[in-house]
Design a protein around this motif. Structure first.
Motif, short mmCIF file in Angstrom:
data_model
loop_
_atom_site.label_atom_id
_atom_site.label_comp_id
_atom_site.label_asym_id
_atom_site.label_seq_id
_atom_site.Cartn_x
_atom_site.Cartn_y
_atom_site.Cartn_z
N ALA A 238 0.80 -1.29 -0.06
CA ALA A 238 0.00 0.10 0.09
C ALA A 238 0.64 1.10 0.21
O ALA A 238 0.28 2.30 0.02
N GLY A 239 2.28 1.29 -0.07
CA GLY A 239 2.91 2.34 -0.18
C GLY A 239 4.08 2.66 0.76
O GLY A 239 4.77 3.87 0.71
N CYS A 240 4.38 1.73 1.60
CA CYS A 240 5.42 2.08 2.56
C CYS A 240 6.89 1.89 1.84
O CYS A 240 7.05 1.11 1.00
N ASP A 241 7.64 2.79 1.97
CA ASP A 241 9.22 2.84 1.29
C ASP A 241 10.05 2.06 2.09
O ASP A 241 11.09 1.71 1.46
N VAL A 242 10.06 2.14 3.57
CA VAL A 242 10.99 1.41 4.19
C VAL A 242 10.09 0.84 5.59
O VAL A 242 9.08 1.56 5.73
N ILE A 243 10.48 -0.49 5.91
CA ILE A 243 9.77 -0.94 6.88
C ILE A 243 10.72 -1.23 8.20
O ILE A 243 11.64 -1.69 8.08
N GLU A 244 10.06 -0.82 9.47
CA GLU A 244 11.01 -1.05 10.62
C GLU A 244 10.22 -2.21 11.36
O GLU A 244 8.94 -2.20 11.51
N ILE A 245 10.86 -3.38 11.42
CA ILE A 245 10.26 -4.49 12.24
C ILE A 245 10.57 -4.46 13.82
O ILE A 245 12.03 -4.42 14.16
N GLY A 246 10.01 -4.28 14.64
CA GLY A 246 9.99 -4.06 16.23
C GLY A 246 10.43 -5.43 16.64
O GLY A 246 9.92 -6.30 16.44
N LEU A 247 11.52 -5.35 17.64
CA LEU A 247 11.94 -6.55 18.33
C LEU A 247 11.11 -6.56 19.77
O LEU A 247 11.34 -5.61 20.50
N PRO A 248 10.24 -7.26 19.76
CA PRO A 248 9.36 -7.39 21.05
C PRO A 248 10.03 -7.62 22.19
O PRO A 248 10.81 -8.58 22.46
N TYR A 249 10.05 -6.68 23.20
CA TYR A 249 11.03 -6.61 24.44
C TYR A 249 10.17 -6.65 25.60
O TYR A 249 9.04 -5.80 25.65
N SER A 250 10.44 -7.30 26.83
CA SER A 250 9.76 -7.18 27.99
C SER A 250 9.61 -5.81 28.69
O SER A 250 8.75 -5.69 29.41
N ASP A 251 10.42 -4.96 28.52
CA ASP A 251 10.42 -3.69 29.09
C ASP A 251 10.65 -2.64 28.31
O ASP A 251 11.59 -1.59 28.09
N PRO A 252 9.48 -2.14 27.42
CA PRO A 252 9.39 -1.24 26.50
C PRO A 252 9.57 0.19 27.14
O PRO A 252 8.35 0.82 27.06
N MET A 253 10.58 0.58 27.51
CA MET A 253 10.59 2.01 28.40
C MET A 253 10.46 3.00 27.75
O MET A 253 9.84 4.06 28.37
N MET A 254 10.52 3.09 26.49
CA MET A 254 10.26 4.37 25.72
C MET A 254 9.07 4.31 24.77
O MET A 254 8.82 4.99 23.95
N ASP A 255 8.10 3.19 25.27
CA ASP A 255 6.82 3.01 24.27
C ASP A 255 5.71 3.44 25.13
O ASP A 255 5.58 3.13 26.36
N GLY A 256 4.74 3.97 24.34
CA GLY A 256 3.49 4.18 25.01
C GLY A 256 2.63 3.23 25.18
O GLY A 256 2.99 2.11 24.65
#
Lengths: 270, 412
Positions: free
Chosen positions: A42-60
Motif C-alpha cells: 500500500a505504499g511504505c518505502d521502508v519497514i521497521e520491524i520491532g523486536l518485542p521486548y519485555s521492558d519497552p521503556m520508551m513506548d506508550g
C-alpha cells in the motif's frame, strides 16, 4: 534496495519517504508477516520491524499492548528475522528497531551476521547512545548494515554532530519529548530539529536523510512533516489499526487504508 | 557524622562516562541525555557548595534524625555464633528507612535546579514515602509509580504517600512490580524533564544515578565506621546488608571498601530458592545485560527478555542490581549470597523476640545473612548489619506468614 536508495527514490519524486513500523509476531507470526507485506503493497518505502521486548521503556500504551501480545504469543528473535526476510523479498528495505538488551544477549556480532543474512538493512537503536555503541559500530561495518541513531529536541549541537557522524541510512529525529504514540499535532520544535540535524550533516560534508517520527498518525500530519523532513515515520497508528480490527482481515484492510492515506500525505507535502 | 563535600567519594570509580569496569554507563533515550548530563554537572557543583551540603547536613541531623544509632544486639548475637552483632539503625530515621538520606539530597538538588516536580518509582513504598515526604517539606509536586501488586501488599504505604500529598499511580503492566514502576517513571520523565526531576531510589539507572545515590547514602558507612571504632576500638570483620537495587548496601559498604580487612557481604532475595527459578537474586542467579539504562547483572532468559523476580519482600523484588555491586562482585571485594523467604522470615521473628526490634522484611535478609556470617567468623568477630528499615509496613505480610490473624480476620 538499501535504505539510502529508498530515500533517494523518494527524493527523485520530490516527496518524503514513508517509513512504517510494526513489532514482529504481531498480531501473530503469520498475521504479522501479512501485515508488513500489506504495508509495503500500500505504499511504505521502508519497514521497521520491532523486536518485542519485555521492558519497552520508551513506548506508550499502544505499542506496549502490541508487544505484550506478541510476547505472550511466544515471539522470538527468529520471528524478527523471518519478518525481515519477508519484507526484503518484496524489494523494500527492512530495518530492525530494538532495545539494546536483546541484541547484547544474542551477541552483537552474531545478531549483525544473522540480520544481514536475512536481508535486513540495519538497526534502529533508541536506547543505544554513541558512547556505548562501539561493538555495534564494528559489527555493522563488518556486515555493511545501516546504523540509525536518534536525535531529540533536547540534543545539543555537539551531540547532534556526534550522533549524525555515526549514523548510516538515515537519522531518526524524535519529534517530541515523550514516548511513542499518535498525537493530534506535530510539535512546533520539530522543523527546527530537522534543520539543526541537516546543518550538522552538511557541515560534515555528507548527505544523509533525516526522518521524523513519534506522534504522526494520519495523512494530514504526514503531509505537514513531509514539508520539512526527508522521511515520515509512523508506528503506533499502524499498531492501533491491528489492535482495533475485530478480525485480522478487518485489521489488514484498515492498515492498507491508513498506509494509502499516509502515502498520499507524503506526496502532497511539498 | 556528615556528608563531606571535599571527599564525596574515596574511589576513582566510576569513569567519566559512569562505568564501573564493564558495568553502568548510559543506555538511555537521546531525549534524556541532556538532562542526565545536566544532573551530573549540577550534583557535582552542589556537593562542592558548602551552602548546599550545609543545608543537606542540617536536614539529615534535624529532620531525618542522623546520625542513626549503632545498637549492639547481644541476645540476637547468641544465634550468630557468638560474634558481636552491631545494628546500624536506619530503621530509626524519619520515614522509617535509609531512603530518606538519598531523597533529601535529590529533592534539594531538584529545587536548586529549578524543578518543581518530583517523580519516583517504589517497590515496598519506602522510597515513595520518603520522596513524598521530601516533596511536602520543600513544597514540590510529587508523583509516585508503584506496581499494582505492590500497592496491594504495601497498602499502608500507599495511604501514607497520599496523606503526604503525593499522587500514587498503580502500574498494571508486566509483572506489576518495581521494574514496571521504573519503566513508567522513565516514560513520565522523558515527557516532563523540563520541570520534573526523577528521584531514582536506588543505586541504579543511567549514569549519574548509581553514583549520586551512592554518594548520598555513603553516610551510613561513614557513620558506622566511626561508631564501631569508638565502640570496639577496631574495624569490624564484616559489614552485612541486603541487596535489591543496592542503595542501603552500597551506602553501608562504600566507606569500608578501602579497608581490606573488612569483609563486605550482600544478601540477595532468593525467594522460594534459587533452584525454583522464583527468586530475585540477580548476582547469584543472573547474567550480564542491560536494563533500566545500565549494564549490570540481571535476570533474563536466553533471548534477553527480563525474567520476573519473586520475593516476599517488595523492596528486593527487582530483576536488576546497581552496577557498582556487579563490579564489587566481579572484583571479589564484596561477596553476594542468597537468602530465601523462609530464612528471612525466621530472622525477622528472631530479631523481634530477642531484641524488641521489628525489622523490614528487606532488612531481615541482611539479618539472616549476619547469622551465617557470624557463625562462619566465630565469637571474636565484629559484624555490622545495616538494618535498613523498620517493619511496620510489613505487619500484614508477617501476620499472614506466621498465622497471627485470628480466624476470619485474615484476608487474601
Amino acid at each position: 534496495m538499501t535504505v539510502q536508495t529508498a530515500f533517494d527514490k523518494a527524493r527523485a519524486e520530490d516527496r518524503a519517504a514513508l517509513v512504517g513500523y510494526l513489532p514482529a509476531a504481531f498480531p501473530s507470526r503469520e498475521g504479522g508477516i501479512r501485515a508488513v507485506t500489506a504495508m509495503v503493497e500500500a505504499g511504505c518505502d521502508v519497514i521497521e520491524i520491532g523486536l518485542p521486548y519485555s521492558d519497552p521503556m520508551m513506548d506508550g500504551p499502544t505499542i506496549q499492548d502490541a508487544v505484550h501480545h506478541a510476547l505472550v504469543g511466544g515471539a522470538r528473535v527468529a520471528d524478527v528475522f523471518a519478518a525481515v526476510e519477508a519484507v526484503a523479498a518484496t524489494g523494500v528495505p527492512a530495518l530492525v528497531m530494538t532495545y539494546w538488551n536483546p541484541v547484547d544477549r544474542y551477541g552483537v556480532e552474531a545478531f549483525a551476521r544473522d540480520l544481514a543474512s536475512a536481508g535486513g538493512s540495519g538497526l534502529i537503536t533508541p536506547d543505544l547512545t554513541p558512547e556505548e555503541a562501539g561493538p555495534w559500530v564494528e559489527a555493522s561495518d563488518a556486515h555493511d548494515l545501516d546504523r540509525v541513531f536518534l536525535v531529540a529536541l533536547s540534543s545539543t549541537d555537539e551531540r547532534i554532530d556526534k550522533i549524525t557522524r555515526l549514523s548510516r541510512g538515515f537519522v531518526y529525529a524524535a519529534s517530541l519529548m515523550g514516548v511513542t504514540g499518535a498525537r493530534t499535532a506535530v510539535d512546533t520544535g520539530a522543523p527546527r530539529l530537522v534543520e539543526r540535524t541537516r546543518a550538522a550533516i552538511a557541515a560534515q560534508g555528507r548527505d544523509l536523510p533525516v526522518g521524523l517520527g513519534l506522534g504522526v498518525g494520519d495523512g494530514r500530519q504526514a503531509a505537514e512533516v513531509a514539508g520539512f523532513a526527508d522521511g515520515v515515520i509512523v508506528g503506533s497508528a499502524f499498531v492501533r489499526r491491528l489492535l482495533d480490527g475485530s478480525t485480522l482481515e478487518e485489521g489488514l484492510a484498515d492498515l492498507r487504508e491508513l498506509t494509502a492515506d499516509l502515502a498520499a500525505g507524503v506526496r502532497s507535502g511539498r | 557524622m556528615t556528608i563531606d563535600a571535599a571527599r564525596g567519594t574515596s574511589t576513582p570509580l566510576p569513569d567519566s562516562e559512569g562505568h564501573f569496569g564493564i558495568y553502568g554507563g548510559r543506555f538511555a533515550p537521546e531525549a534524556l541525555m541532556a538532562a542526565l548530563a545536566e544532573l551530573e554537572r549540577e550534583f557535582a557543583a552542589a556537593m562542592a557548595d558548602p551552602a548546599f551540603t550545609g543545608e543537606l547536613n542540617d536536614l539529615l541531623a534535624n529532620y531525618a534524625g542522623r546520625p542513626s544509632l549503632l545498637t549492639e544486639a547481644k541476645r540476637f548475637a547468641e544465634h550468630a555464633g557468638g560474634a558481636r552483632v552491631l545494628l546500624k539503625r536506619e530503621d530509626l530515621n524519619h520515614t522509617g528507612s535509609h531512603k530518606i538520606n538519598n531523597v533529601l539530597g535529590q529533592a534539594l538538588l531538584a529545587r536548586r535546579m529549578g524543578k518543581r516536580r518530583l517523580i519516583a518509582e517504589t517497590g515496598a513504598g519506602q522510597h515513595g514515602v520518603a520522596t513524598a515526604t521530601a516533596a511536602a517539606l520543600l513544597g514540590l509536586e510529587c508523583t509516585v509509580f508503584m506496581g499494582e501488586l505492590d500497592t496491594e501488599r504495601q497498602a499502608l504505604n500507599v495511604a501514607r504517600m497520599r496523606m503526604l500529598g503525593a499522587a500514587v499511580v498503580p502500574v498494571g503492566t508486566g509483572s506489576r512490580t518495581l521494574k514496571d514502576a521504573c519503566n513508567e517513571a522513565f516514560r513520565d520523565w522523558v515527557a516532563t524533564v523540563d520541570h520534573t526531576h526523577y528521584c531514582v531510589g536506588s543505586t541504579m539507572g543511567p549514569h549519574p544515578f548509581p553514583t549520586m545515590v551512592r554518594d548520598l547514602q555513603r553516610v551510613i558507612g561513614v557513620e558506622a565506621r566511626a561508631q564501631v571504632l569508638e565502640l570496639t576500638g577496631r574495624l569490624p570483620d564484616a559489614v552485612v546488608a541486603c541487596v535489591g537495587g543496592g542503595s542501603n548496601s552500597m551506602g553501608a559498604f562504600h566507606a569500608f571498601v578501602p579497608d581490606e580487612g573488612v569483609g563486605l557481604y550482600g544478601f540477595e532475595a532468593a525467594g522460594d530458592g534459587i533452584e525454583t527459578g522464583r527468586h530475585a537474586a540477580t548476582i547469584t542467579g543472573g547474567s550480564v545485560g542491560v536494563i533500566h539504562g545500565m549494564r549490570t547483572y540481571l535476570l533474563q532468559d536466553a533471548e534477553g527478555q527480563t525474567i520476573e523476580s519473586h520475593s516476599i519482600s517488595a523492596g528486593l523484588d527487582y530483576p536488576g542490581v546497581g552496577p557498582e555491586h556487579s563490579w564489587l562482585h566481579d572484583s571479589g571485594r564484596a561477596v553476594y549470597a542468597p537468602i530465601t523467604d523462609a530464612e528471612a522470615m525466621e530472622a525477622f521473628a528472631l530479631l523481634c523476640r530477642t531484641e524488641g526490634v521489628i525489622p523490614a522484611i528487606e532488612s531481615a535478609h541482611a539479618l539472616a545473612g549476619a547469622l551465617k556470617v557470624g557463625r562462619e567468623l566465630g565469637p571474636d568477630a565484629v559484624v555490622v548489619v545495616c538494618l535498613s528499615g523498620r517493619g511496620d509496613k510489613d505487619m500484614h505480610t508477617a501476620a499472614e506468614y506466621f498465622g497471627l490473624m485470628p480466624a476470619g480476620e485474615a484476608s487474601a
